[in-house]
Enzyme design. Structure first.
Site, PDB file in Angstrom:
ATOM      1  N   ASP A  41       0.810  -1.212   0.000  1.00 40.18           N
ATOM      2  CA  ASP A  41       0.000   0.000   0.000  1.00 40.18           C
ATOM      3  C   ASP A  41       0.841   1.257   0.000  1.00 40.18           C
ATOM      4  O   ASP A  41       1.950   1.259   0.537  1.00 40.18           O
ATOM      5  CB  ASP A  41      -0.658   0.026   1.389  1.00 40.18           C
ATOM      6  CG  ASP A  41      -2.133  -0.040   1.347  1.00 40.18           C
ATOM      7  OD1 ASP A  41      -2.680  -0.383   0.310  1.00 40.18           O
ATOM      8  OD2 ASP A  41      -2.715   0.250   2.400  1.00 40.18           O
ATOM      9  N   LYS A  89      -4.012   2.307  -2.914  1.00 37.57           N
ATOM     10  CA  LYS A  89      -4.902   3.436  -3.174  1.00 37.57           C
ATOM     11  C   LYS A  89      -4.411   4.619  -2.373  1.00 37.57           C
ATOM     12  O   LYS A  89      -3.939   4.504  -1.276  1.00 37.57           O
ATOM     13  CB  LYS A  89      -6.310   3.080  -2.734  1.00 37.57           C
ATOM     14  CG  LYS A  89      -6.788   1.846  -3.425  1.00 37.57           C
ATOM     15  CD  LYS A  89      -8.274   1.851  -3.493  1.00 37.57           C
ATOM     16  CE  LYS A  89      -8.731   1.278  -4.785  1.00 37.57           C
ATOM     17  NZ  LYS A  89      -9.532   2.102  -5.584  1.00 37.57           N
ATOM     18  N   MET A  99      -9.564   9.144   7.208  1.00 37.82           N
ATOM     19  CA  MET A  99      -9.752   9.826   5.913  1.00 37.82           C
ATOM     20  C   MET A  99     -10.617  11.074   6.068  1.00 37.82           C
ATOM     21  O   MET A  99     -11.537  11.315   5.289  1.00 37.82           O
ATOM     22  CB  MET A  99     -10.395   8.861   4.898  1.00 37.82           C
ATOM     23  CG  MET A  99      -9.514   7.671   4.597  1.00 37.82           C
ATOM     24  SD  MET A  99     -10.318   6.403   3.617  1.00 37.82           S
ATOM     25  CE  MET A  99     -11.002   5.341   4.871  1.00 37.82           C
TER      26      MET A  99
END
Ligand code: SAH
Length: 257
Positions: free
Chosen positions: A43, A65, A180
């Protein structure tokens, strides 16, 4: 070390959490996987110091991502894991934090399960627990909270999930940790205030926790958006809402410098 590790067999995928940053937070199983894997698919969130711990024979493939920049589609990541496993590689899929906390690790594990590829899951220290600890914020404290909620600041399309039960969330847990959260901060704050959370409630934004670049911005729910504009912070970052944030005044133990 007197410990027998499970066999990391060829053709197998290990889905491993690398923790929030500090390599010292790796589990022994994660370290074993790094030393044994033929191929490491990692990642964007995984600390480079951890990737560098892989065996010299290992092929290192960044594939993760990352909000805001071009990133591979989840389907492509799943397909790649299946392909490598079918080639008989020992595949280490290394993810930031814990692989099953907001990291789409479940989707990867389901793809492996559906394809009949043998896999193992190695939990890691999630940012919402270990990262907060490095910021001097306990996830629970006896006099503050008996519940905590981990929430994602955006859903599949990058927006705050439609139909999300903000009233239930605001009433249901005394401490809220948003992953996030940066891009949607104003919306998250607006909904929490509308759902009855107090404007003077202590909040913090914790950026790059447990790395040498950790920064923490303490504020209140009504002030945080303005404070973040005055002092921008970089992802990855979490928003923490609740009384535990106030304990940081006495518990800020870690000096990243
Ligand atoms: N599986 C990861 C979370 C992946 S989602 C885990 O368990 O920690 C990505 C989000 O995690 C980021 O947007 C941020 O909110 C949070 N995050 C991950 N690592 C972080 C870190 N070192 N410092 C602050 N937030 C972090």
């Amino acid at each position: 070390m007197d410990m027998t590790f499970p066999d990391f067999a060829p053709g197998c995928v290990w889905l491993v959490g690398a923790g929030p940053g500090d390599p010292g937070l790796l589990t022994l199983l994660a370290l074993h996987a790094l030393k044994t894997a033929d191929h490491v698919v990692h990642d964007a969130l995984v600390d480079p110091r951890i990737v560098a711990m892989a065996a010299r024979k290992a092929v290192i493939e960044p594939m993760g991502k990352r909000g805001g920049t071009a990133s591979p589609r989840q389907g492509d990541i799943n397909t790649r894991l299946l392909e490598l496993a079918r080639q008989g590689k020992r595949v280490l899929r290394l993810k930031g934090g814990d692989p099953f906390v907001f990291g789409r690790g479940a989707e990867e594990a389901l793809a492996l399960a559906d394809a009949g590829i043998p896999f193992r899951v190695v939990p890691g220290v999630t940012a919402g627990v270990g990262g907060l600890a490095y910021a001097g914020i306990p996830t629970t404290a006896r006099d503050c909270n008996s519940s905590i909620a981990f929430v994602t600041g955006h859903g599949q399309d990058g927006e705050v999930p439609a139909g999300f039960d903000w009233d239930g969330l605001a009433r249901g847990a005394q401490v809220l940790v948003f992953y996030m959260a940066l891009r949607q901060l104003d919306k998250v704050v607006e909904r929490l205030l509308a759902a009855g959370r107090k404007p003077d409630e202590p909040v913090a934004i914790v950026s790059k926790a447990a790395t040498p670049h950790q920064t923490v911005l303490e504020s209140t729910l009504s002030q945080i958006v303005a404070d973040l504009t005055a002092q921008p912070m970089e992802p990855p970052a979490m928003l923490v809402v609740g009384g535990v944030v106030a304990l940081r005044a006495r518990l800020d133990w870690w000096n990243p410098g």
